[in-house]
Design an enzyme around this catalytic site. Structure first.
Site, PDB file in Angstrom:
ATOM      1  N   LYS A  76       0.923  -1.089  -0.049  1.00 40.00           N
ATOM      2  CA  LYS A  76      -0.105  -0.009  -0.056  1.00 40.00           C
ATOM      3  C   LYS A  76       0.864   1.239  -0.074  1.00 40.00           C
ATOM      4  O   LYS A  76       1.907   1.255   0.709  1.00 40.00           O
ATOM      5  CB  LYS A  76      -0.911  -0.105   1.200  1.00 40.00           C
ATOM      6  CG  LYS A  76      -1.940   1.191   1.333  1.00 40.00           C
ATOM      7  CD  LYS A  76      -2.801   0.837   2.501  1.00 40.00           C
ATOM      8  CE  LYS A  76      -3.846   2.024   2.709  1.00 40.00           C
ATOM      9  NZ  LYS A  76      -4.606   1.735   3.728  1.00 40.00           N
ATOM     10  N   SER A 151      -9.579   2.125   2.878  1.00 34.80           N
ATOM     11  CA  SER A 151      -8.776   2.652   1.976  1.00 34.80           C
ATOM     12  C   SER A 151      -7.641   1.948   1.168  1.00 34.80           C
ATOM     13  O   SER A 151      -6.985   2.471   0.290  1.00 34.80           O
ATOM     14  CB  SER A 151      -7.934   3.864   2.670  1.00 34.80           C
ATOM     15  OG  SER A 151      -7.267   3.313   3.917  1.00 34.80           O
ATOM     16  N   SER A 175      -9.908  -0.447   6.957  1.00 30.99           N
ATOM     17  CA  SER A 175      -9.452  -0.456   5.837  1.00 30.99           C
ATOM     18  C   SER A 175      -8.547  -1.604   4.978  1.00 30.99           C
ATOM     19  O   SER A 175      -8.303  -1.409   3.961  1.00 30.99           O
ATOM     20  CB  SER A 175      -8.456   0.925   5.676  1.00 30.99           C
ATOM     21  OG  SER A 175      -9.127   2.147   5.982  1.00 30.99           O
TER      22      SER A 175
END
Length: 483
Positions: A76, A151, A175
């Site tokens: 990420k 996210s 997330s």
């Protein structure tokens, strides 16, 4: 090769069915071919990946046998990666190349994992749909008109589309777990302090926690093994021995006590998701688990408390992005105030600005006691509810999300509607508990997840239950059409 799980890749590399370099080349080609459809990557690190793959093959040829040696990963884009852009999905950090590796990145590289790239995400991890990224929205591989969740939406979409077997994500209010549910993956948020936050760009420091996204619980166990452990560089890291997560995957569920909170099944939950949750409960009962109803009476206060605490911490953490030291700087500022104002106004997107404003308001002198202190008191009550529940049960089970993935843009004009999608996930962050989402079926062709929560440092138990469930169901094996 793209259909292989992380565990299957480990076995294939060990018995020399293929080399890490061959695998890496095949996956990089697949990413370049298919990712334009879903936009799950911000950066693709070809040269780094091939160099790491060759190094892993050399280590294996020299007799090393690590289970993650030569296996692919993508991070990420809020994990700092030395010499590689780390953007946090924001214009503010579009030109930022980290001068060091985050602990998670370093540990997995040390284990021999090959970094294929950095995945797309909501800007500064603020969002539940992966629509706030400076680099464009991520699309859900199960239906390209729908969101993948957020996210960590890029991390989830990439694995769901079989671009690679596993990715890292972070979970501040759901997330990892929410995008896992919306894309048919297994996603684990570890106990707060289990995985180092050093080098992980902060959103809300008392809530953020890194973890794995993969197709199976078995793969999550392998990845967590490489990520977990004490780190002296992170003051919130906890010195707790790391068990062998794979060793307990097949443990019996006989007599395991699972609690179903009655508050999870009220208004707002899609009844079709409620039915799938009950179906998963029946499977676990067949495996020997004992299920009972429990209560988490303060759950209704979780969203208001979270949306005071998280923005308050964000307003503090994001004050470092001021146009002076690193990151975006506006053109020709008139003076220092103009530099701050325009750099932040131009560098941050709408949702980030909204949360900074909310957080600054909650921390301001006249409102600190009324909002921030009150939210922290609610947080304590929520934690106490869990502690009381875990006196009676070993695990808590419920839906991961109240609805399946919604259409792109459907909640953009109503931030509160998007915030409500986190209703089942944020309590684990407020209490610091470990949580896992696993695939549990489909509604209108869109994936649905079931969430398991456990007492502190019981990630092994979560992985065990999810693995046993995945041995008797096949939801996790299903792939989206076209991928």
């Amino acid at each position: 090769m793209h259909q292989l799980t992380l565990a299957e890749i480990a076995r294939g590399l060990a018995d020399k069915s293929f080399s890490s370099e061959e695998l890496t080349g095949a996956l990089l080609a697949r990413i370049k071919q298919l990712d334009p459809q879903i936009n799950s990557f911000i950066s693709i690190t070809d040269d780094l990946a091939l160099a790491q793959a060759r190094a892993a093959d050399a280590r294996r040829a020299a007799g090393e046998t690590g289970v993650l040696l030569g296996a692919p990963i993508a991070h990420k884009d809020l994990f700092c990666t030395n010499g590689v852009r780390t953007s946090c999905g924001s214009k503010m950090l579009d030109n930022f190349k980290a001068p060091y590796d985050a602990t998670v990145v370093a540990k997995l590289a040390e284990a021999g994992m090959v970094t294929l790239g950095k995945t797309n995400m909501d800007e500064f991890a603020m969002g539940s749909a992966n629509e706030s990224s400076h680099y464009g929205a991520v699309k859900n591989p199960w239906n390209l008109e729908h969101v993948p969740g957020g996210s960590s939406g890029g991390s989830a979409a990439a694995v769901a589309a079989r671009l690679l077997p596993a990715t890292t994500g972070t979970d501040t209010g759901g997330s990892i777990r929410q995008p896992a549910a919306l894309t048919n993956l297994t996603g684990l948020k570890p106990t707060y302090g289990r995985v180092s936050r050093w080098g992980m760009i902060a959103y809300a420091s008392s809530l953020d926690q890194g973890g794995p996204l993969a197709r199976t619980a078995e793969d999550c166990a392998l990845l967590l093994q490489g990520m977990a452990g004490f780190d002296a560089k992170d003051s919130t890291s906890i010195e707790e021995p790391v068990p062998d997560y794979s060793a307990s995957l097949n443990a019996s569920l006989q007599g395991l006590r699972i609690g179903l909170p009655k508050e999870y099944f009220g208004a707002g939950l899609d009844p079709r998701i409620a039915d799938l949750v009950q179906a998963s409960v029946k499977e676990l009962e067949k495996l020997g688990a004992v299920v009972k109803e429990i209560s988490l009476p303060n759950m209704q206060h979780a969203i208001p408390a979270y949306y005071v605490i998280a923005p308050a911490e964000a307003s503090s953490n994001l004050s470092r992005f001021d146009g002076v030291r690193f990151g975006y700087r506006c053109e020709e500022p008139k003076d220092l105030t103009d530099l701050y104002k325009r750099s932040r106004g131009e560098g941050f997107g709408v949702e980030v600005q909204r949360r900074i404003m909310v957080g600054t308001y909650a921390l301001s002198a006249g409102y600190y006691d009324a909002y921030y202190v009150k939210a922290q008191q609610i947080r304590r009550l929520i934690k106490n509810d869990f502690m009381a529940a875990f006196n009676d049960v070993d695990l808590i089970l419920g839906p991961t999300t109240p609805n399946p993935a919604w259409k792109l843009g459907a909640k953009s004009s109503d931030p509160v509607a998007a915030y409500l999608e986190d209703v089942y996930t944020i309590t684990a962050n407020l209490a610091g508990l470990p949580g896992l989402s696993m695939p549990a079926g489909f509604v209108d062709g869109l994936p649905v997840g079931v969430q398991l929560l456990a007492p502190y440092f019981q990630e092994g138990r979560l992985l065990n239950v999810a693995h046993r469930y995945q041995q008797v169901t096949d939801w996790h094996t299903r792939a989206p059409n076209g991928f």
